[in-house]
Design a protein around this motif. Sequence first.
Motif, PDB file in Angstrom:
ATOM      1  N   THR A 122       1.423 -30.851  40.165  1.00 30.95           N
ATOM      2  CA  THR A 122      -0.019 -30.870  39.902  1.00 30.95           C
ATOM      3  C   THR A 122      -0.331 -29.821  38.845  1.00 30.95           C
ATOM      4  OG1 THR A 122      -0.449 -29.281  41.681  1.00 30.95           O
ATOM      5  CG2 THR A 122      -0.623 -31.629  42.232  1.00 30.95           C
ATOM      6  N   ALA A 123      -1.484 -29.940  38.216  1.00 31.37           N
ATOM      7  CA  ALA A 123      -1.915 -28.985  37.196  1.00 31.37           C
ATOM      8  C   ALA A 123      -3.297 -28.481  37.552  1.00 31.37           C
ATOM      9  CB  ALA A 123      -1.927 -29.640  35.824  1.00 31.37           C
ATOM     10  N   THR A 124      -3.525 -27.199  37.295  1.00 31.57           N
ATOM     11  CA  THR A 124      -4.810 -26.576  37.586  1.00 31.57           C
ATOM     12  C   THR A 124      -4.977 -25.333  36.728  1.00 31.57           C
ATOM     13  OG1 THR A 124      -6.277 -25.851  39.375  1.00 31.57           O
ATOM     14  CG2 THR A 124      -3.987 -25.080  39.469  1.00 31.57           C
ATOM     15  N   THR A 125      -6.140 -24.720  36.816  1.00 33.00           N
ATOM     16  CA  THR A 125      -6.388 -23.444  36.151  1.00 33.00           C
ATOM     17  C   THR A 125      -6.440 -22.345  37.200  1.00 33.00           C
ATOM     18  OG1 THR A 125      -8.792 -23.683  36.302  1.00 33.00           O
ATOM     19  CG2 THR A 125      -7.728 -24.505  34.287  1.00 33.00           C
ATOM     20  N   PHE A 126      -6.276 -21.117  36.723  1.00 34.93           N
ATOM     21  CA  PHE A 126      -6.482 -19.961  37.593  1.00 34.93           C
ATOM     22  C   PHE A 126      -7.003 -18.818  36.739  1.00 34.93           C
ATOM     23  CE2 PHE A 126      -2.380 -18.830  35.884  1.00 34.93           C
ATOM     24  CZ  PHE A 126      -2.350 -17.438  35.896  1.00 34.93           C
ATOM     25  N   SER A 127      -7.638 -17.863  37.386  1.00 32.66           N
ATOM     26  CA  SER A 127      -8.054 -16.644  36.701  1.00 32.66           C
ATOM     27  C   SER A 127      -7.707 -15.472  37.599  1.00 32.66           C
ATOM     28  CB  SER A 127      -9.550 -16.676  36.370  1.00 32.66           C
ATOM     29  OG  SER A 127     -10.303 -16.826  37.543  1.00 32.66           O
TER      30      SER A 127
ATOM     31  N   ASP B  81       9.605 -28.704  46.528  1.00 31.21           N
ATOM     32  CA  ASP B  81       8.840 -29.837  47.040  1.00 31.21           C
ATOM     33  C   ASP B  81       7.561 -30.044  46.253  1.00 31.21           C
ATOM     34  OD1 ASP B  81      10.611 -30.332  49.271  1.00 31.21           O
ATOM     35  OD2 ASP B  81       9.782 -28.518  50.179  1.00 31.21           O
ATOM     36  N   GLU B  82       6.975 -28.932  45.837  1.00 31.13           N
ATOM     37  CA  GLU B  82       5.717 -28.993  45.100  1.00 31.13           C
ATOM     38  C   GLU B  82       5.752 -27.958  43.988  1.00 31.13           C
ATOM     39  OE1 GLU B  82       0.930 -28.494  45.927  1.00 31.13           O
ATOM     40  OE2 GLU B  82       2.272 -28.840  47.616  1.00 31.13           O
ATOM     41  N   VAL B  83       5.272 -28.338  42.804  1.00 32.66           N
ATOM     42  CA  VAL B  83       5.176 -27.427  41.668  1.00 32.66           C
ATOM     43  C   VAL B  83       3.754 -27.494  41.127  1.00 32.66           C
ATOM     44  CG1 VAL B  83       5.955 -26.906  39.325  1.00 32.66           C
ATOM     45  CG2 VAL B  83       7.612 -27.653  41.052  1.00 32.66           C
ATOM     46  N   VAL B  84       3.125 -26.337  41.041  1.00 33.83           N
ATOM     47  CA  VAL B  84       1.799 -26.227  40.453  1.00 33.83           C
ATOM     48  C   VAL B  84       1.968 -25.669  39.045  1.00 33.83           C
ATOM     49  CG1 VAL B  84      -0.464 -25.126  40.621  1.00 33.83           C
ATOM     50  CG2 VAL B  84       0.745 -25.822  42.713  1.00 33.83           C
ATOM     51  N   VAL B  85       1.513 -26.412  38.061  1.00 32.53           N
ATOM     52  CA  VAL B  85       1.507 -25.926  36.686  1.00 32.53           C
ATOM     53  C   VAL B  85       0.125 -25.319  36.477  1.00 32.53           C
ATOM     54  CG1 VAL B  85       1.854 -26.488  34.258  1.00 32.53           C
ATOM     55  CG2 VAL B  85       3.081 -27.788  36.022  1.00 32.53           C
ATOM     56  N   ALA B  86       0.104 -24.004  36.293  1.00 35.30           N
ATOM     57  CA  ALA B  86      -1.167 -23.280  36.301  1.00 35.30           C
ATOM     58  C   ALA B  86      -1.486 -22.696  34.931  1.00 35.30           C
ATOM     59  CB  ALA B  86      -1.122 -22.167  37.340  1.00 35.30           C
ATOM     60  N   VAL B  87      -2.613 -23.115  34.399  1.00 28.67           N
ATOM     61  CA  VAL B  87      -3.093 -22.620  33.115  1.00 28.67           C
ATOM     62  C   VAL B  87      -3.973 -21.404  33.389  1.00 28.67           C
ATOM     63  CG1 VAL B  87      -4.502 -23.154  31.095  1.00 28.67           C
ATOM     64  CG2 VAL B  87      -3.044 -24.933  32.113  1.00 28.67           C
TER      65      VAL B  87
ATOM     66  N   CYS C  26       4.469 -22.785  37.949  1.00 33.25           N
ATOM     67  CA  CYS C  26       4.879 -22.568  36.560  1.00 33.25           C
ATOM     68  C   CYS C  26       3.610 -22.162  35.800  1.00 33.25           C
ATOM     69  CB  CYS C  26       5.472 -23.827  35.944  1.00 33.25           C
ATOM     70  SG  CYS C  26       7.054 -24.332  36.608  1.00 33.25           S
ATOM     71  N   PRO C  27       3.400 -20.870  35.607  1.00 33.04           N
ATOM     72  CA  PRO C  27       2.184 -20.415  34.929  1.00 33.04           C
ATOM     73  C   PRO C  27       2.370 -20.311  33.417  1.00 33.04           C
ATOM     74  CG  PRO C  27       3.388 -18.525  35.755  1.00 33.04           C
ATOM     75  CD  PRO C  27       4.191 -19.761  36.135  1.00 33.04           C
ATOM     76  N   GLY C  28       1.272 -20.373  32.696  1.00 32.29           N
ATOM     77  CA  GLY C  28       1.331 -20.191  31.253  1.00 32.29           C
ATOM     78  C   GLY C  28       0.013 -20.529  30.602  1.00 32.29           C
ATOM     79  N   SER C  29       0.018 -20.464  29.276  1.00 32.03           N
ATOM     80  CA  SER C  29      -1.193 -20.844  28.549  1.00 32.03           C
ATOM     81  C   SER C  29      -1.140 -22.306  28.115  1.00 32.03           C
ATOM     82  CB  SER C  29      -1.416 -19.929  27.338  1.00 32.03           C
ATOM     83  OG  SER C  29      -0.315 -19.999  26.465  1.00 32.03           O
TER      84      SER C  29
END
Length: 161
Positions: A65-70, A29-35, A6-9
Amino acid sequence: MMKAICPGSFDPVTFGHLDIVTRAAAMFDEVVVAVGHNMAKNGLFTPEERVGMIAECTADLPGVTATTFSGLLVDFCREQGIGVIAKGLRFGADFDYELQMAQMNGHLTGVDTIFLPTAPQWSFVSSSLVREVATLSGDVGALVPASVAARVQAKLAERTG
């Protein structure tokens, strides 16, 4: 194992965001919330602060889980073994934009996108609207978790103090 992102700002994370994350967590099973790092935007919170708020607000959701990406989201998906992008839609204009992005992402890497309609009670909520209301001393307590509302107030006080 099915893994989604689930990407977003998320500047800040709202109940609308959390609705989508919660529903995605029930499907995967797994969701990454990506800032995403967006240098063009001057956010209220740093990406790391946003990740902290998301992690706190989703602590009771197994597999989230939550993380950043570029860079390109699909490159991050490929690196992390994520096969599905889960996006919330509030209204028709969201669909018009997100469909084009989904088709491009699929073209680039074959990553699929699913669209989840936002629950009606959150369809008017956006992070930018939350920031605007809070900046004008409005109460955002019904739009974001209490801990997030407190952080918004503190951040705005810090900027004006």
